[in-house]
Design an enzyme around this catalytic site. Structure first.
Site, PDB file in Angstrom:
ATOM      1  N   ASP A 181      32.106  38.030  35.412  1.00 53.97           N
ATOM      2  CA  ASP A 181      32.753  37.154  36.376  1.00 53.97           C
ATOM      3  C   ASP A 181      31.763  36.075  36.837  1.00 53.97           C
ATOM      4  O   ASP A 181      30.548  36.213  36.668  1.00 53.97           O
ATOM      5  CB  ASP A 181      33.225  38.003  37.566  1.00 53.97           C
ATOM      6  CG  ASP A 181      33.790  37.161  38.682  1.00 53.97           C
ATOM      7  OD1 ASP A 181      34.743  36.405  38.423  1.00 53.97           O
ATOM      8  OD2 ASP A 181      33.270  37.243  39.810  1.00 53.97           O
TER       9      ASP A 181
ATOM     10  N   LYS B 159      42.825  37.776  35.443  1.00 54.13           N
ATOM     11  CA  LYS B 159      42.448  39.047  36.071  1.00 54.13           C
ATOM     12  C   LYS B 159      43.261  39.251  37.348  1.00 54.13           C
ATOM     13  O   LYS B 159      43.449  38.299  38.087  1.00 54.13           O
ATOM     14  CB  LYS B 159      40.957  39.026  36.419  1.00 54.13           C
ATOM     15  CG  LYS B 159      40.042  38.871  35.222  1.00 54.13           C
ATOM     16  CD  LYS B 159      38.559  38.775  35.615  1.00 54.13           C
ATOM     17  CE  LYS B 159      38.220  37.507  36.354  1.00 54.13           C
ATOM     18  NZ  LYS B 159      36.779  37.347  36.630  1.00 54.13           N
TER      19      LYS B 159
ATOM     20  N   ASP C 106      32.304  33.490  40.184  1.00 54.99           N
ATOM     21  CA  ASP C 106      32.207  33.375  41.645  1.00 54.99           C
ATOM     22  C   ASP C 106      31.964  34.731  42.284  1.00 54.99           C
ATOM     23  O   ASP C 106      32.758  35.659  42.129  1.00 54.99           O
ATOM     24  CB  ASP C 106      33.499  32.770  42.220  1.00 54.99           C
ATOM     25  CG  ASP C 106      33.654  31.301  41.888  1.00 54.99           C
ATOM     26  OD1 ASP C 106      32.702  30.550  42.126  1.00 54.99           O
ATOM     27  OD2 ASP C 106      34.725  30.918  41.386  1.00 54.99           O
TER      28      ASP C 106
END
EC number: 3.1.3.-
Length: 258
Positions: free
Chosen positions: A9, A185, A11
């Site tokens: 991922d 996601k 952020d």
């Protein structure tokens, strides 16, 4: 377990908005040093893969190339291409979103139609207006298929938790009384797309992220191992309340031995 592929991922995991997470660079450097395959699996639809890679490289000194970036924009474009029995160029779409999403979707050859599109796609749009919501709502009410890029209600940046794509999509869901088909996601669609597009074995991969409700659930939904890092959204208190725990948990990525 030693993993062959890392799905990471952005952020809250690699950075927080414009703020660096120093351990993230060390983590990526270690993957590179050991020749371990890695991809960035982000829910960011606002930027193109090249823009995402440039941000990682130029602003955070994290090595990344465009072909290592997997976004819901790319996965949505692939989904749209597979929606129809005939050529996608014979069909139309209306999109609420930034350039990253629009370039991927319209790059398929699908046409723009604000009145009677076959599909309406909604993602994060920094200049969203009532008019855009109105066009999307009316099109869906007329029968357009409704796709939401990802369900993130918030995004972690240097100012805190700001509204995410899910906040925009939920307004259209409310106005249409319809649930969107989500691609990013925590849905497994984006993981399945990544595995096919990048040709890796999901059973030998691990999903790394800071948000249980998106990153970790994506891994769980796709039967991929997970590594939760506590540098972003999810807290220890959050994880105490969930039934299915992450496969692994670390305070920061420098605690993980690749």
């Amino acid at each position: 377990m030693k993993y062959q592929t890392y799905l990471i991922d952005l952020d809250g995991t690699m950075y927080r908005g414009k703020d660096k997470i120093p351990e993230a660079k060390v983590f990526i450097d270690n993957l590179q040093a050991k020749g371990i395959e890695y991809y960035f699996l982000t829910n960011n639809t606002t930027k193109t893969p090249q823009q995402v890679a440039d941000n990682l490289t130029n602003n955070h000194q994290i090595s990344a190339k465009a072909d290592q970036i997997v976004t819901p924009s790319l996965a949505t474009a692939a989904y749209v291409k597979d929606m129809f029995d005939d050529d996608v160029k014979n069909h139309s779409a209306y999109v609420i979103g930034e350039y990253g999403l629009k370039s991927a979707v319209f790059g398929t050859g699908i046409k723009l139609d604000e009145t009677n599109p076959d599909v309406v796609i909604v993602g994060l749009d920094y200049d969203v207006t009532y008019h855009k919501f109105e066009v999307a709502t009316l099109a869906i009410k007329r029968g357009a298929f409704f796709i939401g890029t990802n369900a993130d209600t918030n995004l972690p940046n240097e100012r805190g938790l700001v509204p995410g794509a899910g906040s925009v999509i939920s307004l259209v869901e409310t106005s249409t009384q319809q649930k969107a088909k989500y691609i990013g996601k925590p849905e497994r669609d984006i993981m399945d797309f990544a595995a096919e597009a990048k040709n890796f074995d999901p059973q030998k991969a691990v999903m790394v992220g800071d948000n249980y409700n998106t990153d970790i659930k994506c891994g769980i939904n796709a039967n991929v191992d997970t590594l939760l890092v506590y540098t972003g959204v999810s807290t220890h208190e959050d994880i105490k309340k969930v039934d299915i725990k992450p496969t692994h948990e670390v305070e920061s990525l420098d605690q993980w031995d690749v």
